[in-house]
Design a protein around this motif. Structure first.
Motif: not given
Lengths: 236, 236
Positions: B64-67, B216-222, B226-228
């Protein structure tokens, strides 16, 4: 990865100019050739060559690039015995001036030179001995081709080069271009013969397309071309 | 290009998240599997699949990717009969929930699942039947590895996964990671065992390194996670 037995193969990417550099070596003798290395990635490339235990013998450019500076000159300063190579018709200095049919041997393998002018007068395509891989420079890109509006560019010449020298290779021959801008890494002769949106057209239509691309001048042309005419290093 | 007879193989790159997508197919039956496809490049990928005349049967995510957001859900809407697959331990919905030893067949070929948790609990590595290629997701990157500081990340687990499940593959097995940020496209088990700057260390040193990366926190994690968890498409 390589289809050819005993061939070490690496595709490397330089993201600023979207250039592919290729490293090929004989897995036994460790003799290696590098195609289109870029100045910005010289440290990455030489580190990999060292880690793989390779002996780099030739650094070849498929043409005198307008969008980036080659690292062949600097590589020669850092790798003892390394020779630079480029087409005789490029106008560039190099240790080896290549013409049609010349071979670049590395161990039991070799690359054969096919002259494929059109993007520039000195464009070459390098083909492995079993015709399983072709390094097409800017002559043939994946679903595209190099522009023909500067540096002796000539659409008719390019059309003939691709049709006579590249599309006559086996359908399954892998096409490794000097650039890709869409994240594609490889194609085949069969695919490009079928799906290349420009080169599947008649020569007249192709010339019309190429003469109306209205592309901006490459950002780095004024520094890249003079530098690449001397292997990327002035006063070398 | 593939070492394995009758295997069509393509490596594709998505430049915003520096993600590699892999397409594998049986050249005879045309059955195909795609690994880690990205939402932004779905049109490129489906166009290529169509041009190559392939029948895409499974779209699998290594975790489940975070990026980035996966395109598997949208692909299912556009490709009849396509099934999504992901590790049972990912927590994500999918048609197929994979566990250790599961096979993903495509024609005469198959990928075998190895559970390689540590970056996330649901990370898997997919290995071809002849162990010539391993798709390691974020478990093992070229001269690197996935971070272990979010999404159930655990450095000890990752260390064990790589050493027990990946470094036990043959030295010549090609490593195809989910990402590369330096233009590298492939490595081998032998190279990573020798030169991976993190995983050649002791477990204690590795944990120390991983716990002090301060990334740093991955830019797209939020939005990505949830989408993945639902194949990249909400309400699908």
């Amino acid at each position: 990865m390589a289809k050819t037995e005993g061939l070490l193969f690496r595709q490397l990417f330089e993201s600023e100019s979207s250039t592919y550099t290729y490293l090929l070596a004989d897995t036994n003798t460790k003799e290696a050739v590098i195609i289109d290395p870029v100045l910005e990635t010289i440290d990455r490339d030489l580190k990999l060559i060292k880690e793989l235990g390779l002996s780099l013998t030739v650094a070849v450019n498929t043409h005198c690039h307008a969008d980036h500076i080659t690292s062949t000159g600097l590589m020669k300063q850092r790798v003892a015995g390394l020779k630079s190579a480029i087409s005789k018709f490029s106008g560039a200095t190099a240790d080896i001036h290549l013409t049609e049919g010349d071979m670049i041997p590395f161990g039991r393998h070799s690359l054969t030179v096919k002259e494929t002018p059109g993007h520039t007068d000195g464009c070459i395509t390098l083909v492995t001995e079993d015709q399983s891989m072709a390094f097409t420079g800017d002559a043939l890109l994946i679903r595209g081709c190099g522009r023909t509006d500067f540096q002796q560019g000539c659409a008719e010449k390019l059309y003939h080069s691709v049709h006579e020298k590249i599309f006559t290779l086996p359908d399954e021959c892998l096409i490794y271009p000097a650039h890709d801008y869409l994240g594609q890494t490889v194609s085949t002769v069969g695919e490009e013969r079928k799906y290349n949106p420009r080169l599947t057209k008649s020569m007249e239509e192709f010339v019309e397309i190429m003469n109306n691309l209205n592309l901006p001048k490459p950002k780095k042309i004024d520094i890249s071309v003079p530098a690449n005419l001397v292997c990327g290093v002035h006063n070398f």
